[in-house]
Motif scaffolding. Structure first.
Motif, PDB file in Angstrom:
ATOM      1  N   ILE A 126       0.832  -1.205   0.000  1.00  0.00           N
ATOM      2  CA  ILE A 126       0.000   0.000   0.000  1.00  0.00           C
ATOM      3  C   ILE A 126       0.865   1.252   0.000  1.00  0.00           C
ATOM      4  O   ILE A 126       0.570   2.239  -0.699  1.00  0.00           O
ATOM      5  N   MET A 184       2.137   1.745  -3.506  1.00  0.00           N
ATOM      6  CA  MET A 184       1.072   2.244  -4.378  1.00  0.00           C
ATOM      7  C   MET A 184       0.769   3.705  -4.108  1.00  0.00           C
ATOM      8  O   MET A 184       0.508   4.488  -5.023  1.00  0.00           O
ATOM      9  N   GLN A 185       0.790   4.088  -2.852  1.00  0.00           N
ATOM     10  CA  GLN A 185       0.531   5.492  -2.529  1.00  0.00           C
ATOM     11  C   GLN A 185       1.626   6.392  -3.097  1.00  0.00           C
ATOM     12  O   GLN A 185       1.338   7.500  -3.598  1.00  0.00           O
ATOM     13  N   ARG A 202       1.016   6.667  -6.763  1.00  0.00           N
ATOM     14  CA  ARG A 202      -0.128   7.550  -7.025  1.00  0.00           C
ATOM     15  C   ARG A 202       0.275   9.009  -6.889  1.00  0.00           C
ATOM     16  O   ARG A 202      -0.152   9.855  -7.681  1.00  0.00           O
ATOM     17  N   ASP A 243      -5.770   4.182  -7.734  1.00  0.00           N
ATOM     18  CA  ASP A 243      -6.813   4.281  -6.707  1.00  0.00           C
ATOM     19  C   ASP A 243      -7.550   2.951  -6.553  1.00  0.00           C
ATOM     20  O   ASP A 243      -7.840   2.515  -5.429  1.00  0.00           O
ATOM     21  N   LEU A 292      -5.238   0.586  -4.856  1.00  0.00           N
ATOM     22  CA  LEU A 292      -5.141   0.925  -3.430  1.00  0.00           C
ATOM     23  C   LEU A 292      -6.383   0.436  -2.674  1.00  0.00           C
ATOM     24  O   LEU A 292      -6.269  -0.074  -1.553  1.00  0.00           O
ATOM     25  N   ASN A 345      -6.171  -2.164   0.298  1.00  0.00           N
ATOM     26  CA  ASN A 345      -6.715  -1.875   1.634  1.00  0.00           C
ATOM     27  C   ASN A 345      -7.702  -2.949   2.061  1.00  0.00           C
ATOM     28  O   ASN A 345      -7.754  -3.332   3.244  1.00  0.00           O
TER      29      ASN A 345
END
Length: 376
Positions: free
Chosen positions: A125, A128-129, A132, A209, A212, A216
């Motif tokens: 995560i 990925m953040q 992004r 998104d 993500l 999550n």
């Protein structure tokens, strides 16, 4: 004369011997008659309700009473072999005291595995953040570049239009007009390319998104699995939920237990009451909240104070597996008994010593404190 009538004397003695059995039989018959009369009077008195001798309606008392409590069976919640037994039979234990331990090697490994999965999900995560954020930055840069190219294209279009208007009066301006047209084409191409890059970056942001959101969700699932593994690890320690006295242990070291198997029972001695069975004809004036005096057969010299908590909804006969059925017509009225629950006032001299099942004597005060001195 005596010698002359020996047969007469013998007849008198025979008649006297005959009268003795008759007198004895008469007394026996009278005794049976009297007993039957007394029994009939008692039955008639009981049937019509004249039972004051048998059941006092004021300050009723009964010996059909017993201490009562709650026996809580403690069961295993996981499967495994019993590794340690830390208590003995009939031992008094404290709240949250560990009673026995189940082997926890497998459950420790499961917790470590699930913790690694959660850590991996969090790392994914985080990556990925970061991606992004880079995509969002690219979108911003592409947008800015597209805006600049659009401004230059607008300026080139205006310049080309102006050169076109003055082209007819000055032939030397043809080259400048052609250059303006070329600049306009370049500006429009750059604008289109910048907008395309912006659209691609926005699509990347949308895709990230979605990834993500999926990551999550996976993290939440793995975290739930980890929480379950930690709960199972905690269940390897069977503890007492409250203060009480244990019963007989049903498992020992080395036994294999499974979820739901009872391992020992716990009886809390701080939550003990008395259940008394009163005749239905003794309950005229009994109400919840009335004071009572209790005496246990195990402690004959101690009188405990208590109160009426509630009167049972059914008679004792209705709790029977096979209640009486009078539809045959052979009806015999029998006075029923009703259970009455009585609390033992806290702070008494026998705190923690009353065991469920002990016999008791109960007297309820229905006339005032002065009427009830003690429970006999």
């Amino acid at each position: 004369m005596a010698d002359d009538d020996p047969d007469g004397e013998q007849d008198d003695r025979g008649q006297e011997q005959d009268r003795k059995p008759k007198a004895y039989r008469g007394r026996v018959s009278f005794a049976f008659f009297l007993a039957g009369l007394i029994g009939l009077v008692v039955l008639l008195a009981w049937g019509v309700g004249w039972d004051q001798v048998f059941a006092d309606r004021s300050n009723p008392e009964t010996e059909d009473a017993y201490a009562d409590g709650t026996e809580r069976p403690l069961a295993a919640r996981i499967s495994g072999y019993v590794e340690q037994m830390l208590v003995t039979d009939n031992q008094q234990v404290a709240a949250h005291q560990v009673l026995m331990v189940i082997e926890d090697d497998e459950y420790l490994a499961a917790v470590a595995r699930d913790e690694a999965m959660v850590a991996a999900d969090r790392a994914a995560i985080a990556a990925m953040q970061a991606s992004r954020e880079a995509a969002v930055s690219t979108v911003a840069q592409s947008g800015n570049l597209a805006g600049g190219n659009a401004s230059r294209a607008d300026f080139a279009a205006e310049e080309a239009a102006r050169q076109h208007r003055i082209l007819g009066s000055d032939l030397g301006l043809l080259a400048r007009y052609q250059m303006s047209e070329a600049s306009l084409g370049v500006a429009r191409a750059q604008t289109a390319r910048s907008r395309s890059r912006t659209d691609v970056s926005r699509a990347q942001v949308a895709m990230l998104d979605a990834e993500l959101a999926q990551a999550n969700a996976q993290l939440a699932q793995d975290a739930a699995v980890l929480a379950t593994a930690r709960l199972d690890l905690g269940y390897t320690r069977i503890t007492a939920p409250q203060v009480g006295v244990l019963g007989v242990r049903q498992v020992h070291v080395g036994d294999l237990v499974s979820p739901g198997r009872d391992v020992v029972s716990l009886t809390p001695l701080d939550d003990v009451w008395v259940t008394a069975y009163f005749s239905e004809r003794q309950l005229d004036h009994v109400r919840p909240g009335q004071p009572a005096r209790l005496r246990l057969d195990a402690f004959p010299d101690v009188t405990l104070a208590g109160h009426v908590v509630a009167i049972g909804p059914l008679t004792a006969q209705q709790f029977s597996d096979v209640p009486a059925d009078n539809i045959t017509g052979n009806y015999t009225k029998v006075v029923q008994r009703v259970p009455v629950k009585l609390s033992i006032d806290p702070g008494g001299p026998l705190a923690g010593q009353v065991r469920p099942g002990m016999s008791a004597l109960v007297r309820i005060d229905t006339s005032g404190p002065a009427q009830v001195r003690t429970a006999r």
